[in-house]
Design a protein around this motif. Sequence first.
Motif, PDB file in Angstrom:
ATOM      1  N   ASP A 143     -66.489  -9.813   7.808  1.00 36.38           N
ATOM      2  CA  ASP A 143     -66.109  -9.348   9.156  1.00 36.38           C
ATOM      3  C   ASP A 143     -64.610  -9.502   9.344  1.00 36.38           C
ATOM      4  N   LEU A 144     -64.094 -10.652   8.914  1.00 36.64           N
ATOM      5  CA  LEU A 144     -62.655 -10.884   9.054  1.00 36.64           C
ATOM      6  C   LEU A 144     -61.882  -9.844   8.257  1.00 36.64           C
ATOM      7  N   GLN A 145     -62.315  -9.609   7.018  1.00 33.52           N
ATOM      8  CA  GLN A 145     -61.606  -8.630   6.186  1.00 33.52           C
ATOM      9  C   GLN A 145     -61.605  -7.260   6.831  1.00 33.52           C
ATOM     10  N   SER A 146     -62.741  -6.889   7.439  1.00 36.23           N
ATOM     11  CA  SER A 146     -62.759  -5.541   8.007  1.00 36.23           C
ATOM     12  C   SER A 146     -61.914  -5.454   9.283  1.00 36.23           C
ATOM     13  N   GLN A 147     -61.613  -6.613   9.880  1.00 35.98           N
ATOM     14  CA  GLN A 147     -60.721  -6.613  11.054  1.00 35.98           C
ATOM     15  C   GLN A 147     -59.256  -6.473  10.652  1.00 35.98           C
ATOM     16  N   LEU A 148     -58.967  -6.730   9.385  1.00 32.72           N
ATOM     17  CA  LEU A 148     -57.565  -6.761   8.969  1.00 32.72           C
ATOM     18  C   LEU A 148     -56.973  -5.377   8.773  1.00 32.72           C
ATOM     19  N   THR A 149     -57.799  -4.360   8.975  1.00 34.90           N
ATOM     20  CA  THR A 149     -57.270  -3.002   8.936  1.00 34.90           C
ATOM     21  C   THR A 149     -56.367  -2.765  10.144  1.00 34.90           C
ATOM     22  N   ARG A 150     -56.357  -3.750  11.071  1.00 30.40           N
ATOM     23  CA  ARG A 150     -55.473  -3.623  12.220  1.00 30.40           C
ATOM     24  C   ARG A 150     -54.029  -3.935  11.850  1.00 30.40           C
ATOM     25  N   LYS A 151     -53.645  -3.708  10.649  1.00 28.03           N
ATOM     26  CA  LYS A 151     -52.259  -3.888  10.222  1.00 28.03           C
ATOM     27  C   LYS A 151     -51.798  -5.332  10.306  1.00 28.03           C
ATOM     28  N   SER A 201     -57.205 -21.691   4.876  1.00 32.38           N
ATOM     29  CA  SER A 201     -58.433 -21.468   4.098  1.00 32.38           C
ATOM     30  C   SER A 201     -58.980 -20.061   4.353  1.00 32.38           C
ATOM     31  N   LEU A 202     -58.894 -19.601   5.596  1.00 37.63           N
ATOM     32  CA  LEU A 202     -59.376 -18.256   5.925  1.00 37.63           C
ATOM     33  C   LEU A 202     -58.515 -17.194   5.245  1.00 37.63           C
ATOM     34  N   ILE A 203     -57.222 -17.458   5.169  1.00 32.39           N
ATOM     35  CA  ILE A 203     -56.329 -16.504   4.489  1.00 32.39           C
ATOM     36  C   ILE A 203     -56.692 -16.454   3.007  1.00 32.39           C
ATOM     37  N   ASN A 204     -56.954 -17.616   2.422  1.00 30.50           N
ATOM     38  CA  ASN A 204     -57.391 -17.645   1.023  1.00 30.50           C
ATOM     39  C   ASN A 204     -58.715 -16.919   0.830  1.00 30.50           C
ATOM     40  N   ALA A 205     -59.625 -17.093   1.802  1.00 30.43           N
ATOM     41  CA  ALA A 205     -60.937 -16.459   1.674  1.00 30.43           C
ATOM     42  C   ALA A 205     -60.810 -14.939   1.768  1.00 30.43           C
ATOM     43  N   ALA A 206     -59.929 -14.491   2.666  1.00 29.60           N
ATOM     44  CA  ALA A 206     -59.753 -13.047   2.826  1.00 29.60           C
ATOM     45  C   ALA A 206     -58.928 -12.465   1.686  1.00 29.60           C
ATOM     46  N   ARG A 207     -58.016 -13.267   1.152  1.00 27.19           N
ATOM     47  CA  ARG A 207     -57.122 -12.817   0.075  1.00 27.19           C
ATOM     48  C   ARG A 207     -57.076 -13.891  -1.012  1.00 27.19           C
ATOM     49  N   PRO A 208     -58.125 -13.963  -1.850  1.00 28.85           N
ATOM     50  CA  PRO A 208     -58.225 -15.059  -2.826  1.00 28.85           C
ATOM     51  C   PRO A 208     -57.039 -15.126  -3.786  1.00 28.85           C
ATOM     52  N   ASP A 209     -56.331 -14.032  -3.958  1.00 27.13           N
ATOM     53  CA  ASP A 209     -55.195 -14.039  -4.890  1.00 27.13           C
ATOM     54  C   ASP A 209     -54.026 -14.880  -4.371  1.00 27.13           C
ATOM     55  N   LEU A 210     -54.013 -15.211  -3.085  1.00 24.72           N
ATOM     56  CA  LEU A 210     -52.805 -15.833  -2.517  1.00 24.72           C
ATOM     57  C   LEU A 210     -52.670 -17.323  -2.830  1.00 24.72           C
ATOM     58  N   GLN A 211     -53.789 -18.034  -2.905  1.00 20.77           N
ATOM     59  CA  GLN A 211     -53.764 -19.474  -3.204  1.00 20.77           C
ATOM     60  C   GLN A 211     -52.814 -20.251  -2.305  1.00 20.77           C
ATOM     61  N   VAL A 212     -53.028 -20.099  -1.002  1.00 30.14           N
ATOM     62  CA  VAL A 212     -52.237 -20.809   0.003  1.00 30.14           C
ATOM     63  C   VAL A 212     -52.688 -22.270   0.031  1.00 30.14           C
ATOM     64  N   ARG A 213     -51.761 -23.186   0.227  1.00 27.06           N
ATOM     65  CA  ARG A 213     -52.095 -24.615   0.201  1.00 27.06           C
ATOM     66  C   ARG A 213     -52.884 -25.039   1.447  1.00 27.06           C
ATOM     67  N   THR A 214     -53.924 -25.852   1.225  1.00 23.10           N
ATOM     68  CA  THR A 214     -54.751 -26.373   2.324  1.00 23.10           C
ATOM     69  C   THR A 214     -54.963 -27.852   2.058  1.00 23.10           C
TER      70      THR A 214
END
Length: 334
Positions: A189-197, A211-224
């Motif tokens: 659901d979150l990913q499909s909301q991100l089409t809002r630019k 963690s949500l950013i990592n889940a939506a974009r696993p390639d990013l590996q943001v620190r948590t």
Amino acid sequence: MAVDETRESTDNDAGLETGVVIRSPGSWYEVQVGSDVYRAQIRGKFRLEERLATNPIAVGDRVTIRPETNPSESAPHGSALIVEIHERTNKLTRRAAGRRPGLEHVIVANVDFAWAVQSILLPKLNPGFIDRFIVMAEYHGIPAGLIFNKADLLTDPIREAVESYRELYQGLGYPVLMTSTKTGEGIGDLQSQLTRKTTVLTGPSGVGKSSLINAARPDLQVRTAEVSSRTRKGRHITSNATLYPLDAGGFLIDTPGLREFGIVDITPEELAHYFVEFRPFLGECRFPNCTHDHEPDCAVIRAVEQGGPIDEERWLSYLNILASVRHGDGDVGR
Ligand SMILES: Nc1nc2c(ncn2[C@@H]2O[C@H](COP(=O)(O)OP(=O)(O)OP(=O)(O)O)[C@@H](O)[C@H]2O)c(=O)[nH]1
Ligand SMILES: [Mg+2]
Ligand SMILES: [Zn+2]
């Protein structure tokens, strides 16, 4: 804003580039131009805006830069000077931390949608935070929604309360997502909301924004990092707001945890207007300057006392924010 620095006529736009500030880790700014990133600084004195912000340039700002060295293999960031800040379409602000009354901090500029992230536990839901966030989003004209994260921790004792908050805010027109980065619930659901630019995630520390950013974009590996088991609060892991480019265009923006969403700039008279469900009643009170606090024959209070359509908790939240905007202590962010 423009710079005092006089541009030589020969230089007339030659060699200038337009980019987006994606991070500001110190006294410099990372500016993305296409696939290049410049480490840019302000040179010359920028004219001050009418109201003072702690940060004259925020992430999300569109800027014109004059590159000095280009990115290369050995130095992936070129260096540049920022010569102009473009007008913002909007900005999300909070009250600046510390003892500088009335000063604002621009969290991010030029966003299409703002989510306030809350966890249902660890740390627990904070409706006061949500209402302050909504007031600021309404004030700045930014479409907003709520993410209730850590849905995997939902147990029977809190289920009813969480559900009623979800219904309350959805009923007011703010989308509410239930997510878990542990089970994957709601991540689609979150990913499909991100089409809002360009979308920003804000909220207290430890609720799971990174963690949500990592889940939506696993390639990013943001620190948590873990929430403290002693205080049950986050540890302020993300220290700089960062724009992550999305494949479809636009950005996903991670921000540092806020202790509170301190309100700036709003007068006691206009506050009620940013509670959307109050609007139909605002002309109906006996006194035209009614603050919907204690006044007799107040249409807002009536709509609370009759059991609807105004929820009592939202009205109490309104009174709480009213008190802080009156005293100029809209509470501090981090
Ligand atoms: N149980 C559970 N834990 C989660 C979930 N999402 C994140 N966490 C945990 O919550 C903790 C904090 O997550 P972060 O992503 O660092 O939180 P943040 O909001 O970015 O925090 P700051 O950067 O400090 O503002 C980590 O230990 C995560 O593993 C979730 O859906 N369920
Ligand atoms: Mg974080
Ligand atoms: Zn009233």
